[in-house]
Design an enzyme around this catalytic site. Structure first.
Site, PDB file in Angstrom:
ATOM      1  N   LYS A 194       0.854  -1.191   0.000  1.00  0.00           N
ATOM      2  CA  LYS A 194       0.000   0.000   0.000  1.00  0.00           C
ATOM      3  C   LYS A 194       0.887   1.238   0.000  1.00  0.00           C
ATOM      4  O   LYS A 194       1.200   1.820   1.034  1.00  0.00           O
ATOM      5  CB  LYS A 194      -0.920  -0.005   1.219  1.00  0.00           C
ATOM      6  CG  LYS A 194      -2.159   0.864   1.051  1.00  0.00           C
ATOM      7  CD  LYS A 194      -3.089   0.302  -0.013  1.00  0.00           C
ATOM      8  CE  LYS A 194      -4.332   1.127  -0.173  1.00  0.00           C
ATOM      9  NZ  LYS A 194      -5.179   0.665  -1.275  1.00  0.00           N
ATOM     10  N   SER A 395      -8.428  -0.772  -5.005  1.00  0.00           N
ATOM     11  CA  SER A 395      -8.658  -0.316  -3.635  1.00  0.00           C
ATOM     12  C   SER A 395     -10.159  -0.086  -3.416  1.00  0.00           C
ATOM     13  O   SER A 395     -10.942  -1.031  -3.504  1.00  0.00           O
ATOM     14  CB  SER A 395      -7.843   0.948  -3.359  1.00  0.00           C
ATOM     15  OG  SER A 395      -7.689   1.137  -1.972  1.00  0.00           O
TER      16      SER A 395
END
Length: 603
Positions: A194, A395
């Protein structure tokens, strides 16, 4: 004095008559333009559809005004919608009097590599009708050249260039700047891949981020290479060597011809003669040209028979409200509550038998993503839901896609990035250490001022432990959501999650995607699941009326004005996005984000 009053009165009357006549002229012109805009275009015999490859090409077009059509600007210039382009190419394929397509120019930017791929696929399908495609440009940006390789012939203007270099880029990392200013970003996240937070917390790219970027960019480039080689009747390895061995943008025209990148160097009068030759016109004959706005007004051969399948377009940043979207630089967005309300209406609409959820988003607010996902589950409880992924569905974009009965993605769609983070700027070093401002007060409880302490406090470790626990819980919720939607165990999802971005061709192997296919493929699957023999589609949400542009809007003349944003964007160019990210980080109230690493717009 009497003469003065007479002249003054005459002047006032003259001005009043002039204003009345101008208003009447405006109304007559407006009615005429409305009538012209609503009238269908009649295709003349032996016509060519002209597509200008400039401006930006995004998921969906924004509604223009009748003045755009009157000036021949509708669907052209700064913003073209992929939806309009695909629909127009299909009409051109079906119209017998349209003999071919002429692609002119090569400077268009695409919101994602998959957008360029979808346009090329539509042009490739057009050629199945036996019609021709010719491309010509002064200069070709790389994605534009990729699209142009579907053409029967590619021509380049004298002294023109082709930007053929492979995919990649450099991101900005601001930690060094923030250290000098006394600003520190506090981060709570889950997912080693991430990487969205790295630009604010590191001076360079992490190895995990380098790994995932290399994987998906290499995958996209290899896909493009295969198609370009097929279109140019060349070998993929030879084209790849061209991109790696020299700077092709500095090559001579003859070098492009020798390398088989183009067929010939032509000047404008010569390309005009080429098109006339294909249309079998005499030298002095005019070419019947159809613009994008013309094709949009051509009556479709498709009939609106049978049951209705709704195509709901969800593209842009996922935000809690429109105000937060403005703080991120504006543009189209997926606003949580209104989108959820739209989906609930589709769930309750008995005329809609199935829903295709078209997603093109790198994510955003986790709260808004969950609102939308829950609403999509309500739709699924009543009728089939099929997701069609566009340029990206990562996401938060994957979060809202996960409940679907079936998921399609384009071969070059970027997806996954299952992970969340919280990112909070701390100004203690700037405000207290450098400027000397201190804070004191009384509270009834330990965490009464936790939000202010995060931003201005010196000792934030305890607060960040609490935030990390909250983020950990959010990540587990994300895993559960995906596992339920995809029929997997949470630990299976975790092994392919960790915030990692996947190319669709890889995502299909790990069950994040069911099948590679287009929006049309998703519609056909929705009809199959709903057991429909005859059906037609309707696009949602409805595009804003051009009349909205004449109505007063809030914040006009402020720094949030969209026109001001456009001017700043034009001035800053490639620096616009990173600078808006800094502004967003400082002002955005939605601290918990399910967002992909960055923008993947290509030229």
């Amino acid at each position: 004095m009497k003469q003065f009053f007479k002249m003054t009165l005459a002047t006032i009357c003259g001005i009043a008559i002039f204003i009345t006549l101008m208003g009447l002229f405006f109304m007559i012109s407006l009615v005429g333009m409305l009538a012209s805009d609503s009238a269908s275009t009649k295709v003349k015999d032996n016509s060519v559809f002209v597509i200008k490859m400039d401006g930006s090409i995004n998921e969906r077009s924004e509604e223009g005004t009748p003045f755009d059509s009157f000036l021949g600007m509708s669907g052209m210039g700064s913003n073209m919608g992929l939806d309009n382009l695909l629909a127009s190419i299909q009409k051109a394929k079906d119209e017998e009097d349209v003999k071919g397509i002429y692609l002119e120019g090569g400077s268009a930017s695409f919101d994602a590599p998959a957008t360029a791929q979808q346009l090329r696929d539509a042009l490739k399908d057009f050629k199945k009708s036996g019609k021709w495609i010719v491309a010509y440009a002064d200069n070709y940006a790389q994605a534009n050249y990729y699209v142009a390789t579907v053409a029967d012939k590619i021509y380049l203007n004298g002294e023109g260039t082709i930007d053929f270099r492979g995919l990649g880029g450099k991101g900005e990392y601001y930690k060094g700047l923030y250290d000098k200013l006394g600003i520190k970003y506090l981060v709570a996240k889950v997912g080693k891949y991430k990487s969205y937070v790295e630009s604010n917390t590191q001076t360079g790219m992490s190895e995990y981020d380098r790994e995932q970027r290399t994987a998906y960019l290499t995958g996209i480039w290899n896909y493009w290479l295969k198609e370009m080689a097929e279109g140019r009747k060349a070998k993929a390895e030879e084209l790849d060597k061209l991109a790696g061995d020299s700077i092709m943008a500095f090559a001579k025209g003859d070098d492009y011809v020798k390398a088989k990148l183009v067929d010939k160097i032509l000047f404008p009068e010569e390309i005009k003669a080429e098109i006339k030759g294909r249309l079998k016109l005499d030298k002095d004959d005019d070419i019947n040209q159809l613009t994008l706005s013309d094709m949009l007004n051509v009556k479709s051969k498709k009939k609106d028979d049978g049951e209705k399948i709704a195509i709901y377009y969800a593209y842009g940043n996922i935000v809690d409200n429109e105000a937060s979207n403005l703080l991120q630089g504006g543009g189209h967005s997926i606003v949580g509550r209104p989108t959820a309300e739209d989906l609930r209406k589709l769930a309750d609409d008995d005329d809609v038998k199935a829903v295709v959820f078209r997603v093109n988003s790198g994510g955003g607010s986790a709260v808004a993503s969950e609102q939308i996902r829950h609403a999509l589950k309500l739709v699924k409880a009543k009728k089939p839901v099929v997701v069609s992924m566009g340029g990206m569905a990562a996401s938060g974009g994957y979060w809202i896609s996960s409940p679907a009965n079936y998921i399609f993605a384009e071969p070059t769609t970027v997806t996954g990035s299952i992970g969340i983070f919280g990112l909070i700027p701390n100004f203690n070093g700037l405000v207290t250490d450098k400027l000397g401002v201190t804070f004191d007060g009384v509270t009834t409880h330990k965490y009464t001022n936790y939000d202010m302490d995060m931003i201005l406090g010196k000792d934030t470790d305890d607060i960040m432990k609490n935030l990390q626990t909250y983020i950990d819980r959010g990540y587990q919720n994300f895993l559960t959501i995906v596992s339920e939607g995809r029929g997997m165990k949470p630990e299976q999802v975790d092994s392919i999650a960790q915030g990692r971005v996947w190319l669709a061709t890889d995502a299909i192997k790990i069950k994040l995607v069911d099948k590679l296919g287009s929006l049309d493929d998703a519609v056909k699957k929705a009809a199959e699941l709903a057991k429909l023999k005859e059906y037609h589609t309707a696009a949602y949400p409805g595009k804003g009326s051009w009349m909205d542009q004449f109505l007063p809007k809030e914040n006009k003349g402020t720094y949030l004005d969209s026109r001001f944003q456009a001017e700043i964007k034009a001035l800053l160019g490639d620096l616009y996005e990173p600078l808006m990210e800094i502004r967003n980080d400082l002002k955005n109230n939605s601290r918990i984000q399910a967002r992909m690493l960055d923008d993947v717009r290509v030229k």
